[in-house]
Design a protein around this motif. Structure first.
Motif, short mmCIF file in Angstrom:
data_model
loop_
_atom_site.label_atom_id
_atom_site.label_comp_id
_atom_site.label_asym_id
_atom_site.label_seq_id
_atom_site.Cartn_x
_atom_site.Cartn_y
_atom_site.Cartn_z
N GLN A 45 42.84 38.93 41.14
CA GLN A 45 44.25 39.00 40.75
C GLN A 45 45.06 39.54 41.90
O GLN A 45 44.59 40.37 42.69
N ASP A 46 46.29 39.08 41.98
CA ASP A 46 47.17 39.39 43.10
C ASP A 46 47.26 40.89 43.40
O ASP A 46 47.10 41.31 44.53
N GLY A 47 47.49 41.70 42.40
CA GLY A 47 47.67 43.13 42.61
C GLY A 47 46.40 43.88 42.97
O GLY A 47 46.45 45.07 43.28
N ASN A 48 45.26 43.20 42.93
CA ASN A 48 43.98 43.85 43.21
C ASN A 48 43.40 43.50 44.58
O ASN A 48 42.27 43.86 44.86
N LEU A 49 44.16 42.81 45.42
CA LEU A 49 43.67 42.47 46.76
C LEU A 49 43.94 43.63 47.70
O LEU A 49 45.08 44.05 47.88
N ARG A 50 42.88 44.13 48.32
CA ARG A 50 43.00 45.26 49.23
C ARG A 50 42.12 45.03 50.45
O ARG A 50 41.24 44.19 50.43
N THR A 51 42.34 45.85 51.48
CA THR A 51 41.42 45.86 52.61
C THR A 51 40.22 46.71 52.20
O THR A 51 40.28 47.44 51.21
N THR A 52 39.14 46.64 52.97
CA THR A 52 37.98 47.47 52.63
C THR A 52 38.31 48.95 52.80
O THR A 52 37.62 49.80 52.24
N ALA A 53 39.38 49.28 53.51
CA ALA A 53 39.82 50.67 53.64
C ALA A 53 40.70 51.09 52.46
O ALA A 53 41.09 52.25 52.35
N ILE A 69 38.63 43.25 42.68
CA ILE A 69 37.86 43.35 41.45
C ILE A 69 38.17 42.12 40.61
O ILE A 69 39.21 41.48 40.78
N VAL A 70 37.25 41.79 39.72
CA VAL A 70 37.45 40.65 38.83
C VAL A 70 37.14 41.10 37.40
O VAL A 70 36.45 42.09 37.17
N ILE A 71 37.67 40.34 36.46
CA ILE A 71 37.37 40.62 35.06
C ILE A 71 35.89 40.31 34.83
O ILE A 71 35.39 39.27 35.25
N SER A 72 35.18 41.26 34.18
CA SER A 72 33.73 41.13 34.04
C SER A 72 33.26 41.87 32.79
O SER A 72 33.83 42.89 32.41
N ASP A 73 32.23 41.36 32.17
CA ASP A 73 31.62 42.03 31.02
C ASP A 73 30.79 43.21 31.52
O ASP A 73 29.60 43.09 31.78
N THR A 74 31.43 44.35 31.66
CA THR A 74 30.75 45.51 32.24
C THR A 74 29.90 46.28 31.23
O THR A 74 29.00 47.02 31.64
N VAL A 81 36.46 42.13 27.04
CA VAL A 81 37.44 43.07 26.48
C VAL A 81 36.67 44.21 25.83
O VAL A 81 35.72 43.98 25.07
N SER A 82 37.08 45.42 26.14
CA SER A 82 36.38 46.59 25.59
C SER A 82 36.70 46.75 24.10
O SER A 82 37.57 46.07 23.56
N THR A 83 36.01 47.69 23.46
CA THR A 83 36.22 47.94 22.04
C THR A 83 37.62 48.46 21.75
O THR A 83 38.11 48.33 20.63
N ILE A 84 38.30 49.03 22.76
CA ILE A 84 39.68 49.51 22.55
C ILE A 84 40.72 48.47 22.97
O ILE A 84 41.91 48.74 22.97
N GLU A 88 37.83 44.55 30.87
CA GLU A 88 36.75 45.20 31.62
C GLU A 88 36.75 44.63 33.04
O GLU A 88 36.80 43.42 33.22
N TRP A 89 36.70 45.52 34.02
CA TRP A 89 36.76 45.12 35.42
C TRP A 89 35.46 45.42 36.13
O TRP A 89 34.82 46.43 35.87
N SER A 90 35.11 44.56 37.06
CA SER A 90 33.90 44.77 37.87
C SER A 90 34.12 45.94 38.82
O SER A 90 35.24 46.41 39.01
#
Length: 163
Positions: A45-53, A69-74, A81-84, A88-90
């Motif tokens: 997702q756009d707002g989740n793109l970062r450098t490794t720093a 990060i990506v949406i993932s069944d963690t 989607v969590s119980t609340i 859920e994010w990787s």
């Protein structure tokens, strides 16, 4: 004389075959690395793109690594989607070059995606007409043939980033 010409053409043919084989190997490494990255980056997702720093990606700026990060069944319940009711994010996934290898890193585990890598670039751009963010990824590999000839392969992929 005919034997000399025949030997000459055999040497030239073998040299051309080795050069072609080197080019194929360089192209395969580029394709292998790009396909692996593109598959996961399409889920970013756009707002989740970062450098490794950890710095947030700015538009139209060249970076040589990425963390996202990506949406993932963690929690392993078969749903992202969590119980609340929250997504859920990787854990963070990173791509970068180490030496001449394209590396994927997550949870302290590293995987080599491609070898003979000489350049990796990420550029996030916004298409104002369509209102979407696009991540342009360029991967460059270089392989040296037996004769010392360097063959380079460059692949570029444009990935629509989720909002």
């Amino acid at each position: 004389v005919i034997g000399g010409y025949l030997a000459y053409f055999l040497v030239i043919g073998a040299s051309a075959w080795r050069a072609g084989d080197t080019e194929i190997q360089a192209n395969q490494e580029s394709r292998k690395g790009m396909m692996s990255m593109a598959k996961e980056l399409r889920q970013a997702q756009d707002g989740n793109l970062r450098t490794t720093a950890g710095a947030l990606y700015a538009d139209n700026t060249v970076y040589n690594n990425i963390k996202f990060i990506v949406i993932s069944d963690t929690d392993g319940d078969g749903d992202t989607v969590s119980t609340i009711g929250a997504l859920e994010w990787s854990t963070p996934i990173s791509y970068y070059i180490s030496g001449t290898q394209l590396i994927r890193s997550q949870d302290g585990a590293t995987t080599v995606l491609a070898n003979n890598v000489v350049d990796l670039q990420f550029i996030k751009a916004v298409d104002t007409t369509l209102g979407i963010s696009v991540l342009n990824v360029t991967l460059q590999t270089r392989k040296t043939s037996v004769e010392g000839r360097q063959v380079q392969s460059t692949l570029t992929c444009s990935i629509k980033i989720r909002n």
